[in-house]
Design a protein around this motif. Structure first.
Motif, PDB file in Angstrom:
ATOM      1  N   UNK A   1       0.838  -1.191   0.000  1.00  0.00           N
ATOM      2  CA  UNK A   1       0.000   0.000   0.000  1.00  0.00           C
ATOM      3  C   UNK A   1       0.879   1.250   0.000  1.00  0.00           C
ATOM      4  N   UNK A   2       0.489   2.219  -0.798  1.00  0.00           N
ATOM      5  CA  UNK A   2       1.197   3.499  -0.872  1.00  0.00           C
ATOM      6  C   UNK A   2       0.200   4.643  -0.721  1.00  0.00           C
TER       7      UNK A   2
ATOM      8  N   UNK B   1      -0.030  -1.527 -13.354  1.00  0.00           N
ATOM      9  CA  UNK B   1      -0.776  -2.515 -12.561  1.00  0.00           C
ATOM     10  C   UNK B   1      -1.011  -2.027 -11.137  1.00  0.00           C
ATOM     11  N   UNK B   2      -1.257  -0.735 -10.996  1.00  0.00           N
ATOM     12  CA  UNK B   2      -1.528  -0.129  -9.690  1.00  0.00           C
ATOM     13  C   UNK B   2      -3.029   0.094  -9.550  1.00  0.00           C
TER      14      UNK B   2
ATOM     15  N   UNK C   1      -0.072  -1.376  -5.015  1.00  0.00           N
ATOM     16  CA  UNK C   1       0.867  -1.515  -6.138  1.00  0.00           C
ATOM     17  C   UNK C   1       1.676  -2.793  -5.976  1.00  0.00           C
ATOM     18  N   UNK C   2       2.224  -3.307  -7.080  1.00  0.00           N
ATOM     19  CA  UNK C   2       3.121  -4.462  -6.979  1.00  0.00           C
ATOM     20  C   UNK C   2       4.322  -4.138  -6.097  1.00  0.00           C
ATOM     21  N   UNK C   3       4.753  -5.118  -5.318  1.00  0.00           N
ATOM     22  CA  UNK C   3       5.868  -4.890  -4.403  1.00  0.00           C
ATOM     23  C   UNK C   3       7.152  -4.563  -5.140  1.00  0.00           C
ATOM     24  N   UNK C   4       7.236  -4.944  -6.401  1.00  0.00           N
ATOM     25  CA  UNK C   4       8.449  -4.672  -7.175  1.00  0.00           C
ATOM     26  C   UNK C   4       8.536  -3.228  -7.654  1.00  0.00           C
TER      27      UNK C   4
ATOM     28  N   UNK D   1      -0.589   1.542   5.583  1.00  0.00           N
ATOM     29  CA  UNK D   1      -0.927   0.258   6.182  1.00  0.00           C
ATOM     30  C   UNK D   1      -2.437   0.090   6.156  1.00  0.00           C
ATOM     31  N   UNK D   2      -2.915  -0.963   6.812  1.00  0.00           N
ATOM     32  CA  UNK D   2      -4.344  -1.292   6.753  1.00  0.00           C
ATOM     33  C   UNK D   2      -5.210  -0.210   7.382  1.00  0.00           C
TER      34      UNK D   2
END
Length: 472
Positions: free
Chosen positions: A111-112, A136-137, A159-162, A186-187
């Motif tokens: 999460x961003x 892919x976000x 978003x993808x962790x990469x 975070x959540x």
């Protein structure tokens, strides 16, 4: 097994009642046709009528087939999908094909929180969304903050962790975003903004000490200082914000309802007019409700059998707090305040103010106040301080107060608490060690600063068994 079940569930259900009705209709049609044929064959135009009836029957059957296919309730096949299951003649083959479908690959995501400024023009937000989709976000929430020139868009993204924050910022910049800022979320950030603001307003309405914490959570990472209008020595500080408040890029000044100014700073990210309006509304709510603290209290039994009451305190407890000061020895006051106390009234009025933190008071069965514990908001840090009357020391009161103050700090989301004392204050040092938390010690010019880290602390959801809680 899951794929087979899904394949079976996509086939159109077939009911035996429907077949029975169609079969009955067919037999009825045959009987009627046979009767008509026998009747009309004897006439002069019998053969022609029989041919005409056959043509009409075929036309009706064709129309029925066309109508049934046109108005079918079966879901349309997905674009690019393979042939439906009923196209295959072998059921076992259909199930084998369905079971052979591979599950989609699981992609690890993070999460961003992202904030960027774009031109106030049609298509500017669409350009950002196009870039995010290409990366892919997934956009979870979006807030817009209008400015005089441009608009600040604030996103919560999955978003993808990469995908790194730097790469994300570069792509957003190429799409027209500027002054882009990103931070891991975070959540807790998944709660939508109206719900979060209402929750902060409720907490503020129940407890005046919640206002500084609510402002911090409302505005994100920021430093909040409560500057009184008059210093502890009685001199005016010159800090009195106007009623409407002041917004200066990364600094926000709001009038404190209890006097003085609430100074909020966020150097890394300018405040928007929308954030300023939200903060001002929260302060106005606090001003309308006036002084208030939760009136719950806990009655505890000390090892020797005496009962004490632990409750919240505020500036209305100034008189009994001053009386306790008068009963304390000079050494006890020196260990607490690191020197002589010149004007205890002004000093206690400051400590008991909910603007600077929360205070717990301990009183005896007769109502006499014998101890105070303070949880003080020091900018973006949190300090704990204790004062126990001499005759009531070494009975576990200080440790009980300290444990409750640390639990309050955990509930407020603090990462750590620190205590400023002297190396000779063995009682305070022992109470900090009894917390069973990671401790850092720092000594400067005879002053000992003990910092307890709360990020790895277990939640203190239960009180001691000897406590009996009552509500006023």
């Amino acid at each position: 097994m899951t794929d087979v079940t899904s394949s079976k569930s996509t086939r159109r259900p077939h009911h035996w009642r429907h077949d029975l009705i169609e079969l009955a209709a067919l037999f009825t049609a045959v009987v009627v046709a046979d009767t008509i044929a026998k009747t009309i064959v004897k006439g002069p135009d019998g053969p022609y009528l029989l041919v005409f009836s056959a043509v009409a029957l075929m036309a009706t059957a064709g129309f029925h087939t066309w109508w049934a296919r046109r108005h079918s309730h079966a879901p349309p096949a997905a674009k690019g999908a393979s042939a439906p299951a009923h196209a295959s003649g072998d059921p076992a083959e259909r199930y084998t094909d369905a079971a052979s479908d591979r599950a989609p690959e699981v992609v690890e995501t993070v999460l961003w929180r992202m904030r960027t400024t774009v031109d106030d023009a049609p298509g500017s937000l669409a350009a950002l969304c196009t870039v995010l989709a290409r990366l892919d976000v997934d956009i979870l929430t979006l807030q817009t903050h209008p400015l005089t020139e441009g608009t600040v868009d604030e996103f919560l993204l999955r978003a993808p962790a990469t995908l790194s924050s730097g790469a994300l910022a570069r792509e957003i910049g190429a799409a027209g975003g500027r002054d882009t800022w990103t931070e891991r979320a975070d959540a807790h950030d998944l709660v939508d903004t109206p719900t979060r603001v209402l929750g902060l307003a409720t907490r503020t309405a129940l407890d005046a000490a919640e206002l500084p914490l609510a402002l911090r959570q409302l505005l994100g990472r920021c430093t909040l200082h409560s500057v009184p209008a008059v210093s502890l020595t009685g001199r005016p500080t010159g800090e009195q914000a106007p009623v409407e408040g002041v917004l200066e890029e990364t600094v926000m000044k709001l009038r404190d309802p209890s006097g003085g100014t609430l100074l909020i700073e966020r150097p890394y990210l300018p405040f928007t007019p929308t954030e300023f309006a939200r903060a001002r509304a929260l302060v106005e709510l606090d001003a309308r409700l006036g002084p208030r603290v939760p009136r719950s209290q806990d009655v505890l039994t000390l090892p020797e059998g005496n009962e004490i009451t632990v409750r919240r305190a505020d500036q209305r407890d100034l008189v009994p707090a001053r009386a306790m000061h008068d009963r304390c020895s000079a050494r006890t006051l020196s260990l607490r305040y690191h020197g002589p106390v010149g004007d205890a009234d002004r000093y206690l009025d400051h400590l008991l103010s909910p603007r600077f933190g929360r205070t717990l008071a301990v009183q005896t069965a007769s109502g006499r106040l014998v101890a105070l514990g303070h949880l003080l908001w020091d900018g973006d840090e949190t300090e704990v301080a204790l004062l126990v009357e001499d005759d009531w020391q070494r009975r576990g009161i200080g440790a009980e107060l300290l444990g409750r103050l640390v639990a309050m700090a955990e509930e407020a989301g603090c990462d750590s608490v620190y205590a400023v004392t002297q190396a000779s204050n063995t009682g305070m040092v022992a109470a900090m060690r009894a917390l069973n938390l990671p401790l850092d010690y720092q000594i400067e010019e005879g002053t000992l600063v003990i910092t307890a880290r709360l990020d790895s602390a277990p939640r203190r959801s239960e009180r001691p068994q000897q406590a009996r809680q009552s509500e006023r």
